[in-house]
Design a protein around this motif. Structure first.
Motif, mmCIF file in Angstrom:
data_model
loop_
_atom_site.group_PDB
_atom_site.id
_atom_site.type_symbol
_atom_site.label_atom_id
_atom_site.label_comp_id
_atom_site.label_asym_id
_atom_site.label_seq_id
_atom_site.Cartn_x
_atom_site.Cartn_y
_atom_site.Cartn_z
ATOM 1 N N ARG A 14 -43.699 4.016 -7.257
ATOM 2 C CA ARG A 14 -43.155 2.663 -7.027
ATOM 3 C C ARG A 14 -43.731 1.701 -8.072
ATOM 4 O O ARG A 14 -44.856 1.873 -8.513
ATOM 5 C CB ARG A 14 -43.543 2.138 -5.641
ATOM 6 N N ASP A 27 -45.023 -5.248 0.147
ATOM 7 C CA ASP A 27 -44.555 -3.880 -0.093
ATOM 8 C C ASP A 27 -45.620 -2.849 0.279
ATOM 9 O O ASP A 27 -45.316 -1.809 0.878
ATOM 10 C CB ASP A 27 -44.150 -3.701 -1.558
ATOM 11 N N SER A 42 -45.777 -2.439 4.014
ATOM 12 C CA SER A 42 -44.574 -1.747 4.495
ATOM 13 C C SER A 42 -44.678 -0.247 4.241
ATOM 14 O O SER A 42 -44.382 0.570 5.125
ATOM 15 C CB SER A 42 -43.338 -2.321 3.802
ATOM 16 N N TRP A 43 -45.099 0.160 3.051
ATOM 17 C CA TRP A 43 -45.217 1.587 2.739
ATOM 18 C C TRP A 43 -46.334 2.241 3.563
ATOM 19 O O TRP A 43 -46.225 3.378 3.985
ATOM 20 C CB TRP A 43 -45.476 1.795 1.251
ATOM 21 N N SER A 73 -45.143 3.102 6.936
ATOM 22 C CA SER A 73 -44.220 4.234 6.898
ATOM 23 C C SER A 73 -44.938 5.558 6.674
ATOM 24 O O SER A 73 -44.297 6.596 6.545
ATOM 25 C CB SER A 73 -43.183 4.047 5.784
ATOM 26 N N TRP A 95 -47.080 6.240 4.038
ATOM 27 C CA TRP A 95 -47.394 6.505 2.645
ATOM 28 C C TRP A 95 -48.848 6.141 2.364
ATOM 29 O O TRP A 95 -49.346 5.123 2.830
ATOM 30 C CB TRP A 95 -46.474 5.728 1.707
ATOM 31 N N PHE A 100 -47.628 7.224 -4.510
ATOM 32 C CA PHE A 100 -47.891 7.356 -3.074
ATOM 33 C C PHE A 100 -47.612 8.799 -2.648
ATOM 34 O O PHE A 100 -46.811 9.496 -3.286
ATOM 35 C CB PHE A 100 -46.986 6.416 -2.273
ATOM 36 N N ARG A 153 -47.288 11.320 1.225
ATOM 37 C CA ARG A 153 -47.389 11.477 2.681
ATOM 38 C C ARG A 153 -47.015 12.898 3.035
ATOM 39 O O ARG A 153 -46.341 13.603 2.255
ATOM 40 C CB ARG A 153 -46.497 10.468 3.406
#
Length: 159
Positions: free
Chosen positions: A115, A125, A128-129, A132, A134, A155, A157
């Motif tokens: 990103r 951002d 937010s990641w 999720s 990440w 990132f 995951r």
């Protein structure tokens, strides 16, 4: 027969009588010791029993007192408990290691994302990641082809 007894490690060897009084090296630790005469132990004479007991001999005398016998039994039991503890410890360690290996096998599958957020929305951002799932692995500030600076982030995951 002569005998060699090491003065350092107590290793013993029987030797012919012709070597009696001579020095020799120990086969185990190489210490120099003198060969001595082997002590012969004479058997102890058994106590005489009356003639009336020859038909029904009494059982042999117990060599240990009751206190000594209890001590021997306690020592024997403690060894059993200690060996049981060792076996249990190894079983538990094996289970823990197996669980760790299974967990590591599951961690090998990752998905990655690259990103480049704008400076104005960076914090929003990232939050937010992170929500999720990440995880930020790498980040750097770089200049793009247009000559402006921005972040490049990698990132990952679990899949």
């Amino acid at each position: 027969m002569a005998i060699f007894i090491c003065s350092n490690c107590s290793h013993t060897e029987e030797t012919p009588d012709e070597f009696l009084g001579k020095k020799a090296r120990c086969l185990k630790c190489q210490t120099l010791s003198t060969i001595t005469e082997k002590e012969t132990k004479t058997p102890k004479a058994l106590p005489k029993t009356p003639a009336s007991n020859k038909m029904n001999p009494s059982p042999p005398r117990d060599e240990f007192s009751n206190d000594e016998r209890k001590s021997i039994n306690v020592t024997h039991r403690s060894r059993e408990i200690k060996s049981w503890h060792v076996v249990t410890l190894f079983v538990l360690l094996g289970a823990i290691l197996t669980a760790q290996l299974v967990q590591l096998e599951g961690q090998k599958e990752w998905e990655y994302a690259i990103r480049s957020p704008k400076d104005s929305a960076l914090e929003e951002d990232l939050n937010s990641w992170g929500e999720s799932g990440w995880e930020l692995v790498f980040a750097r500030r770089a200049t793009n082809y247009a000559g402006t600076a921005e972040y490049e982030m990698i990132f990952r995951r679990r899949k």
